[in-house]
Design an enzyme around this catalytic site. Structure first.
Site, PDB file in Angstrom:
ATOM      1  CB  SER A   1       0.746  -1.308   1.263  1.00  0.00           C
ATOM      2  OG  SER A   1       0.088  -1.101   0.281  1.00  0.00           O
TER       3      SER A   1
ATOM      4  CG  HIS B   1      -2.093   3.284   2.222  1.00  0.00           C
ATOM      5  ND1 HIS B   1      -1.682   3.153   0.959  1.00  0.00           N
ATOM      6  CD2 HIS B   1      -2.304   1.652   2.184  1.00  0.00           C
ATOM      7  CE1 HIS B   1      -1.197   2.288   0.653  1.00  0.00           C
ATOM      8  NE2 HIS B   1      -1.632   1.809   1.075  1.00  0.00           N
TER       9      HIS B   1
ATOM     10  CG  ASP C   1       0.015   6.437  -0.469  1.00  0.00           C
ATOM     11  OD1 ASP C   1       0.697   5.982   1.085  1.00  0.00           O
ATOM     12  OD2 ASP C   1      -0.326   5.276  -0.590  1.00  0.00           O
TER      13      ASP C   1
END
Length: 292
Positions: free
Chosen positions: A239, A102, A149
């Protein structure tokens, strides 16, 4: 950590994220389906990022106590909202980084085109390289939780910094780990109040059992992670960054990549974090790097 709920109304889109509310104007551009989906996806990512952690910068962490030559920072800009931010990444080969899918999703963010490798400072030091290409796992999908992810970034030239070793398998639950990131130290979904530190932050955590995350969150490809410091975990901007464990020789090895929350919750530091298991994707990583 937070789950998101979309409420469409004339003139704007309201997304409830735990106790917080995102409101996006639905201009003629946003009313177009692709742009609207990007807006919703950004809100989902914001909620996911909120639940990924909070600690000093990570939320509740501390300034890095040693050098991590494999740590990288990836500046990004939001697509649906002009939010300047950052993602983490990890050097796994002289010319390749591992990050969260992402963090390079074109519906969510736009990388600036460069990364900084091997520095304990977000905007100085280390080695700066351009991005040659990105490769996202073919099974990637946003959700609660995100699926597959993981993504790879190929640099335009190799770097001299030493890559980290990929863990062969996750250590058993209870094993100490360490999280790294340049994410916000302020635990809030309001991007105007984010505080992105200049110094790299670290947080001592531990592998948790799947039962310590919400049902359906952790599993063979997603590791549940709990802070060893009260009210701390990764957060917005962390992230894609690494979760490290000690190998048999005492050296750090990469076991996880920051993905999102381990349970629905209103903020980063109130619950567990969820990390893509690097050992689970090791074959895909090696094949992709070998293919160039």
């Amino acid at each position: 950590m937070a789950e998101w709920i979309l409420q469409g109304q004339a003139g704007h889109v309201r997304i409830s994220c735990g106790r917080d509310l995102f409101v996006f104007s639905t201009s003629s551009a946003v009313r177009r389906r692709a742009a609207r989906l990007a807006t919703v996806a950004l809100a989902a990512a914001l909620c996911a990022a909120t639940t990924a952690g909070t600690a000093g910068a990570i939320v509740g962490g501390e300034d890095a106590t040693q050098r991590y030559p494999f740590m990288a920072s990836l500046p990004v800009t939001g697509v649906a909202a002009p939010v300047e931010g950052v993602c983490g990444a990890t050097l796994i080969d002289p010319q390749w980084l591992l990050t969260a899918a992402h963090c390079v999703d074109p519906e969510l963010v736009r990388p600036t085109g460069t990364v900084r490798v091997g520095s304990g400072w977000r905007e100085s030091g280390g080695t700066v390289r351009g991005i040659s290409r990105t490769v996202t796992h073919p099974g990637y999908a946003l959700g609660g939780p995100n699926r597959n992810d993981v993504a790879l970034i190929r640099l335009d030239r190799p770097v001299a910094e030493r890559p980290v070793r990929l863990a062969e398998q996750p250590a058993r639950p209870g094993t100490p780990t360490r999280l790294l990131g340049f994410g916000t130290t302020a635990d809030t979904t309001d991007h105007s109040r984010w505080v992105l530190p200049q110094r790299l932050q670290q947080l001592d955590a531990r592998r948790a059992s799947a039962a310590e995350c919400a049902p359906g969150y952790a599993g063979a490809t997603r590791l549940c992670t709990v802070s060893r410091v009260p009210h701390a975990m990764a957060c917005f901007g962390d992230s894609g960054g690494p979760q490290l464990q000690r190998g048999r020789d005492g050296r750090w090895e990469l076991v996880g990549t920051t993905s999102g929350p381990g349970a629905p919750a209103p903020d980063c530091a109130s619950g567990p974090g969820l990390y893509s298991s690097v050992p689970a994707y090791a074959d895909w990583i090696r094949r992709t790097v070998a293919a160039g």
